[in-house]
Design an enzyme around this catalytic site. Structure first.
Site, PDB file in Angstrom:
ATOM      1  N   ARG A 131      14.755 -26.456  -9.701  1.00 14.35           N
ATOM      2  CA  ARG A 131      15.644 -27.569 -10.036  1.00 14.35           C
ATOM      3  C   ARG A 131      15.137 -28.936  -9.608  1.00 14.35           C
ATOM      4  O   ARG A 131      15.840 -29.910  -9.764  1.00 14.35           O
ATOM      5  CB  ARG A 131      17.042 -27.293  -9.458  1.00 14.35           C
ATOM      6  N   SER A 190      17.935 -18.570  -2.278  1.00 13.53           N
ATOM      7  CA  SER A 190      18.528 -17.736  -3.321  1.00 13.53           C
ATOM      8  C   SER A 190      18.411 -16.271  -2.898  1.00 13.53           C
ATOM      9  O   SER A 190      17.786 -15.948  -1.897  1.00 13.53           O
ATOM     10  CB  SER A 190      17.787 -17.954  -4.651  1.00 13.53           C
ATOM     11  N   GLY A 192      21.264 -13.759  -3.553  1.00 17.66           N
ATOM     12  CA  GLY A 192      22.524 -13.046  -3.340  1.00 17.66           C
ATOM     13  C   GLY A 192      22.548 -11.690  -4.018  1.00 17.66           C
ATOM     14  O   GLY A 192      23.225 -10.764  -3.562  1.00 17.66           O
ATOM     15  N   GLU A 193      21.794 -11.559  -5.098  1.00 19.72           N
ATOM     16  CA  GLU A 193      21.733 -10.282  -5.825  1.00 19.72           C
ATOM     17  C   GLU A 193      20.771  -9.290  -5.174  1.00 19.72           C
ATOM     18  O   GLU A 193      20.585  -8.180  -5.658  1.00 19.72           O
ATOM     19  CB  GLU A 193      21.345 -10.523  -7.290  1.00 19.72           C
ATOM     20  N   TRP A 263      21.882 -22.064  -3.382  1.00 21.93           N
ATOM     21  CA  TRP A 263      20.827 -22.508  -4.303  1.00 21.93           C
ATOM     22  C   TRP A 263      21.255 -23.633  -5.253  1.00 21.93           C
ATOM     23  O   TRP A 263      20.565 -23.918  -6.235  1.00 21.93           O
ATOM     24  CB  TRP A 263      20.317 -21.313  -5.105  1.00 21.93           C
ATOM     25  N   ASN A 281      28.029 -16.088  -4.167  1.00 26.82           N
ATOM     26  CA  ASN A 281      28.791 -14.835  -4.212  1.00 26.82           C
ATOM     27  C   ASN A 281      28.450 -13.923  -3.036  1.00 26.82           C
ATOM     28  O   ASN A 281      27.345 -13.937  -2.519  1.00 26.82           O
ATOM     29  CB  ASN A 281      28.513 -14.091  -5.518  1.00 26.82           C
ATOM     30  N   ASP A 323      31.638 -12.343  -9.467  1.00 26.70           N
ATOM     31  CA  ASP A 323      30.411 -13.126  -9.306  1.00 26.70           C
ATOM     32  C   ASP A 323      30.633 -14.592  -9.662  1.00 26.70           C
ATOM     33  O   ASP A 323      29.846 -15.198 -10.378  1.00 26.70           O
ATOM     34  CB  ASP A 323      29.244 -12.566 -10.132  1.00 26.70           C
ATOM     35  N   ARG A 350      32.549 -22.248 -10.581  1.00 32.61           N
ATOM     36  CA  ARG A 350      32.296 -21.206 -11.575  1.00 32.61           C
ATOM     37  C   ARG A 350      33.587 -20.465 -11.928  1.00 32.61           C
ATOM     38  O   ARG A 350      33.743 -19.968 -13.045  1.00 32.61           O
ATOM     39  CB  ARG A 350      31.263 -20.207 -11.015  1.00 32.61           C
ATOM     40  N   TRP A 494      24.361 -26.317 -21.067  1.00 36.65           N
ATOM     41  CA  TRP A 494      23.657 -25.930 -19.832  1.00 36.65           C
ATOM     42  C   TRP A 494      22.787 -27.059 -19.310  1.00 36.65           C
ATOM     43  O   TRP A 494      21.887 -26.859 -18.515  1.00 36.65           O
ATOM     44  CB  TRP A 494      22.818 -24.675 -20.092  1.00 36.65           C
TER      45      TRP A 494
END
Length: 600
Positions: A131, A190, A192-193, A263, A281, A323, A350, A494
């Site tokens: 970003r 980053s 979280g997953e 993030w 999340n 999520d 979100r 987006w």
């Protein structure tokens, strides 16, 4: 010997002056010149507003391509370049190349190509996006995908210092832009997953020495929370969070793999000396495996820049079941809220609710849906601050291996990371949104270090019984919690928005159009089809006495992950591949920068 929280606070305060942190002179000077674009949002308030006014509602239709630049990299191009004086600094997705461009000649003055292990790509959840860069102390700051933060000499590109911010082998990668506030570089993580435990970290601007690190979950001392002084909204008022406020909301030691990654975008109020950001999340996506509120994932945080100590926190989606990452930008603006002039923080989450907070105290002022199709909760209880969940759309109540259908919004949210913009003339916020719903089926998943820790299967689709498209670009009144106007789009919007003193708003679309619309009503003034889909943020600058507007094109990100990564199954990309399959009819891969101006 491990210090207690109070000892840490005393030690931190002994090392810094009370009040605002020391500002960096180079950045302060650059940001005071509206001809520059010296930070990712143009300012520390995340307003994305420019006082440049050569491009107006009257002449925007005359905009033409002034020049272009190919980045040489595919995948999703998020963020924007920086402009300081005669130099433009351009970044790419992984491998995170950096170009320094002379705006007088368009000569590449220097190029930096970091050497990263390509295995990091497999650890990145939703494309290899990055970003953007930061500037300060005559340095350019690069947050590499492999979590390494580097300081480059702005004149030569030479690496001046480098620090490792996380372990990519465990999923702790990086997609966020670093931010320079005061005498510190702020960055996140980053993953979280992958069960990464989120944190925000501050490094010394000149040396790269660790200043502080604040975790999103766990013991008070590691979160830099003062049980007696860190405040939160509860029972219609602000109250201290109390001891072990996070630990009490997790089962056993699950907070250690609890997510809450950081993030997104960060903002800073110099007068208050507070840094604002959101946490992501909780892990896993199967809520049945992590009973409790899972604090402090899904939370707006306000921290003292000098010490990292949290002044106030507010959790938007306790025990997240969908999520709904809370990492979207915090926009700081002084606005009228229900008849009172307020130092506000505005956040488009979100989860589909737009929050207006008192940024000084953390009081909840407004929380309303900014897309009418949002259905997972009826409303936010203003006394408790908690969303009132609709049982039909509760993946936790319905349980694992049950496909809960028709949830709005989808997991990518009513707005993802694409930043909104504020205009001081109208007092309104201009917001790129997703108009997308989903089916969500959680399942049991076992944590393995360095492996995905998701535990849900998703399907995404346009919001039913609506205009048929997957996005809207809206104007939002944060003082009343109402949509002022809405412009439908075929796909999710987006791209980050830009507002200007010329009363023009700019944004991009996934098909690849950059658009200029009227400030008052959203009427389209101009559009241009760029080489690829736009998920970058529109920016503006002045050079040689002329105003320019530019944007990256390069399809990717979560919405474009199917095209970017060559995925084909509908469920791939956590459900995005099926939802955005038609994108391939309108655009193709490619990374480039396109810059526009009104001809003489």
């Amino acid at each position: 010997m491990k210090l207690s929280l109070k000892q840490q606070i005393v030690a931190a305060c002994a090392c810094v002056c009370s009040g605002a942190a020391l500002a960096d002179a180079a950045l302060e000077k650059a940001m005071q010149d509206p001809g520059n674009w010296a930070a990712q949002a143009g300012d520390n308030y995340n307003q994305r507003y420019s006082t440049l006014n050569q491009i107006t509602a009257e002449n925007a239709a005359k905009l033409q391509v002034a020049w272009t630049f190919s980045t040489g990299v595919l995948r999703g191009h998020e963020g924007s370049p920086l402009v300081i004086g005669d130099m433009m600094y351009i970044h790419t997705p992984f491998p995170n190349n950096v170009f320094a461009l002379d705006l007088k000649t368009h000569e590449i003055v220097w190029k930096y190509e970091p050497k990263q292990d390509s295995s990091v790509v497999a650890q990145m959840c939703c494309d290899t996006v990055y970003r953007g860069l930061a500037f300060g102390d005559d340095k350019i700051f690069l947050q590499r995908a492999d979590s390494t933060l580097e300081a480059l000499d702005a004149k030569t590109g030479k690496v001046l210092w480098s620090v490792v911010n996380g372990d990519p082998k465990l999923g702790a990668v990086a997609t966020n832009a670093p931010h320079v506030f005061g005498d510190k570089v702020i960055t996140g993580v980053s993953g979280g997953e992958w069960g990464v435990r989120g944190h925000l970290t501050a490094y010394d601007l000149k040396t790269g020495k660790l200043a502080w690190r604040a975790y999103s979950t766990g013991p008070d001392a590691e979160m830099l929370m003062d049980p007696d002084k860190t405040m939160t909204w509860t029972d219609g008022k602000l109250a201290p969070v109390g001891k072990d406020s996070s630990l009490k909301t997790w089962k056993g030691d699950q907070w250690k793999i609890g997510g809450g990654t950081t993030w997104g975008w960060y903002s800073y109020d110099k007068e208050l000396n507070l840094v604002y950001y959101g946490t992501g999340n909780p892990s896993t996506w199967n809520p049945s495996q992590r009973p409790g509120d899972n604090k402090w994932s899904m939370t707006i945080m306000a921290r003292d820049l000098n010490t990292g100590i949290a002044k106030w926190v507010y959790q938007m989606t306790p025990h997240d079941e969908w999520d709904f990452d809370g990492v979207n930008e915090m926009i700081l603006a002084d606005i009228d809220v229900k008849g009172t002039k307020t130092k506000a923080l505005v956040h488009f989450d979100r989860n589909g609710f737009a929050y207006t907070m008192d940024r000084v105290t953390g009081a909840l002022l407004v929380a309303e849906k900014y897309d009418p199709v949002v259905n997972w909760a009826t409303h936010v209880d203003m006394k408790t601050g908690r969303p009132q969940v609709v049982a039909q759309y509760s993946t936790a109540q319905n349980g694992p291996d049950v496909n809960t259908k028709g949830i709005c919004p989808a997991a990518l949210g009513t707005k993802d990371q694409q930043p909104a913009a504020f205009h001081p003339k109208t007092g309104l916020f201009y917001v790129p949104t997703n108009h997308v719903c989903m089916d969500y089926e959680p399942f049991e998943v076992e944590y393995t270090a360095g492996q995905p820790y998701v535990g849900a299967t998703l399907a995404m689709y346009p919001a039913p019984n609506s205009h048929g498209g997957m996005g809207n670009f809206i104007a939002w009144d944060a003082g009343t919690g109402k949509i002022a106007w809405s412009k439908p789009e075929r796909f999710s919007v987006w791209s980050g928005a830009l507002t200007t003193a010329g009363d023009v708003i700019f944004y991009g679309t996934l098909e690849g159009y950059i658009k200029a619309v009227n400030l008052a009503d959203g009427k389209e003034l101009w559009k241009f089809k760029t080489p690829s889909g736009i998920i970058g943020n529109v920016f503006t600058y002045l050079h040689g006495g002329k105003q320019y507007v530019g944007v990256y094109s390069g399809i990717g990100g979560w919405a474009g992950i199917g095209m970017a990564a060559g995925l084909e199954k509908d469920a791939d990309g956590l459900g995005a591949v099926g939802g955005y399959r038609d994108l391939q009819k309108f655009t193709a891969l490619g990374g480039s920068l396109t810059v526009f101006a009104v001809p003489e």
